[in-house]
Design a protein around this motif. Structure first.
Motif, PDB file in Angstrom:
ATOM      1  N   VAL A   5      10.856 -21.317 -27.102  1.00  0.00           N
ATOM      2  CA  VAL A   5      10.276 -20.235 -26.298  1.00  0.00           C
ATOM      3  C   VAL A   5      10.964 -20.178 -24.929  1.00  0.00           C
ATOM      4  CG1 VAL A   5       8.171 -19.315 -25.248  1.00  0.00           C
ATOM      5  CG2 VAL A   5       8.066 -20.412 -27.478  1.00  0.00           C
TER       6      VAL A   5
ATOM      7  N   PHE B  73       7.786 -18.503 -35.179  1.00  0.00           N
ATOM      8  CA  PHE B  73       7.245 -19.821 -35.537  1.00  0.00           C
ATOM      9  C   PHE B  73       6.893 -19.885 -37.028  1.00  0.00           C
ATOM     10  CE2 PHE B  73       5.110 -23.793 -34.957  1.00  0.00           C
ATOM     11  CZ  PHE B  73       4.006 -23.752 -35.771  1.00  0.00           C
ATOM     12  N   TYR B  74       6.168 -18.852 -37.483  1.00  0.00           N
ATOM     13  CA  TYR B  74       5.726 -18.869 -38.876  1.00  0.00           C
ATOM     14  C   TYR B  74       6.846 -18.550 -39.869  1.00  0.00           C
ATOM     15  CZ  TYR B  74       0.837 -19.682 -37.848  1.00  0.00           C
ATOM     16  OH  TYR B  74      -0.330 -20.271 -37.444  1.00  0.00           O
TER      17      TYR B  74
ATOM     18  N   ALA C 100       6.010  -9.852 -26.776  1.00  0.00           N
ATOM     19  CA  ALA C 100       6.852 -11.059 -26.738  1.00  0.00           C
ATOM     20  C   ALA C 100       6.118 -12.241 -27.364  1.00  0.00           C
ATOM     21  CB  ALA C 100       7.249 -11.378 -25.286  1.00  0.00           C
ATOM     22  N   GLN C 101       4.828 -12.360 -27.062  1.00  0.00           N
ATOM     23  CA  GLN C 101       4.042 -13.444 -27.633  1.00  0.00           C
ATOM     24  C   GLN C 101       4.002 -13.319 -29.163  1.00  0.00           C
ATOM     25  OE1 GLN C 101      -0.459 -13.870 -27.461  1.00  0.00           O
ATOM     26  NE2 GLN C 101       0.127 -15.278 -25.850  1.00  0.00           N
TER      27      GLN C 101
ATOM     28  N   PHE D 137       7.253 -14.394 -30.818  1.00  0.00           N
ATOM     29  CA  PHE D 137       7.436 -15.851 -30.939  1.00  0.00           C
ATOM     30  C   PHE D 137       6.520 -16.450 -31.995  1.00  0.00           C
ATOM     31  CE2 PHE D 137      10.763 -17.099 -28.264  1.00  0.00           C
ATOM     32  CZ  PHE D 137      10.757 -16.306 -27.130  1.00  0.00           C
ATOM     33  N   ILE D 138       5.334 -15.909 -32.141  1.00  0.00           N
ATOM     34  CA  ILE D 138       4.436 -16.399 -33.189  1.00  0.00           C
ATOM     35  C   ILE D 138       5.041 -16.085 -34.552  1.00  0.00           C
ATOM     36  CG2 ILE D 138       2.179 -16.023 -34.289  1.00  0.00           C
ATOM     37  CD1 ILE D 138       1.075 -15.657 -31.402  1.00  0.00           C
TER      38      ILE D 138
END
Lengths: 150, 190
Positions: free
Chosen positions: B22, B55-56, B47-48, B51-52
């Motif tokens: 991040v 991640f997944y 943006a959040q 990134f999630i």
């Protein structure tokens, strides 16, 4: 060089993408062409204006909020899994009973069908038998039939 | 720690290490999103979410391209999707100034003559941003990657999955269009 080609070379030149020969050729054209000189200035201005743009900033806590959100989502997923497992456990007895009833029914039905087959075979046997048999034979045969059925 | 090491450890369960990813990419990610969303509070939420999503999706990344290329592709796709949903087309420059922001500019000018220049710069920034938002998606992306974030032609080619010749042509056309729009907004002398 045509202006149409020069315009493309101008854009590449601004990004230092031209060979020495191409730069020379372009400069010769620009020396003669007022319109393309203006284009050169315009493209340079666009690049400067964009590169000078103040970039947006994220909050100081952004990274922490991303990690926190990921953990929340994982916890929620884990909770859903636990609920599902508990549901299975709670209804396991019911489910197991249901499976048992189905299995038992299947066994009984298949046995009945088998008995029906035996009875049919026995009936046919007696039909044939009556024509050809003595009393002693009948007695022995009954013993055998009894054993077959049970 | 390089990206590959971090990814492998995150997949193995050390999820806290994802914060390094991040931190490494958030500024460029925001810049790309920004070119689609402009001055809206949605940018940080998007943006959040990006990134999630990254991640997944980490276990699906096979290192066939560079990790950064993969990330920027996700960002571009999410930004385009967001823009389509929101149907963001900036028509009026005034619409981007809230009453508070306009007042702030006026107060700046009134309070101190020396900050007039700063106020004008701020306004210019917003107008340039608005003009960028008016471009079609491909032009928006390519100018953001090239002129704002300084990616090379080769990097842009990989991120957008287009040949380098297409990159060259698209940059040229995007600059030409941007120039035309800036002229229409009378942003600078031609």
């Amino acid at each position: 060089m045509k202006c149409k080609n020069a315009e493309m070379l101008i854009s590449l030149h601004i990004d230092n993408k031209l060979s020495l020969e191409e730069v020379t050729s372009l400069m010769e054209h620009l020396n003669r062409c007022e319109k393309c000189r203006q284009t050169y200035k315009d493209f340079k201005d666009v690049k400067i204006v964009l590169s000078d743009m103040q970039k947006a900033k994220l909050s100081n806590n952004f990274t922490n909020s991303v990690i926190r959100k990921i953990k929340e989502l994982k916890n929620r997923q884990n909770n859903k899994n636990i609920v599902f497992v508990n549901f299975l456990k709670k209804h396991f007895v019911m489910a197991a009973s249901f499976v048992f009833i189905i299995a038992a029914s299947a066994v009984i039905l298949s046995k009945k069908s088998s008995n029906n087959n035996n009875a049919a075979a026995l009936a046919e046997y007696y039909l044939n038998y009556e024509q050809n048999t003595s009393v002693e034979d009948i007695y022995d045969e009954n013993i055998i039939s009894f054993l077959l059925l049970y | 720690m390089n990206d590959k090491d971090i990814i492998e450890r995150v997949i193995a369960g050390q999820e806290d290490l994802f914060r390094h990813i991040v931190d490494r990419y958030k500024d460029k990610v925001l810049s790309i999103i920004y070119s689609f969303c402009g001055y809206t509070s949605d940018c940080e939420d998007i943006a959040q979410n990006v990134f999630i999503k990254i991640f997944y999706s980490l276990d699906k990344f096979k290192f066939k391209s560079s990790f950064s290329t993969w990330i920027y592709r996700i960002v571009i796709n999410e930004s385009i999707n967001f823009a389509k949903k929101r149907n963001t087309k900036i028509v009026s420059l005034q619409a981007n100034f809230s009453n508070d922001e306009e007042q702030e500019v006026i107060d700046f000018i009134k309070s101190d003559d020396n900050t007039e220049k700063k106020a004008i710069e701020k306004e210019t920034q917003k107008l340039v941003q608005d003009t960028l938002l008016k471009l079609k998606d491909n032009y928006k992306i390519i100018l953001t990657l090239r002129d704002i974030e300084n990616f090379s032609y080769e990097e842009i080619s990989q991120i957008m999955n287009i040949p380098i010749d297409t990159v060259k042509i698209r940059i040229f056309r995007a600059r030409k269009k941007m120039k035309q729009l800036l002229k229409e907004d009378n942003l600078y002398e031609m």
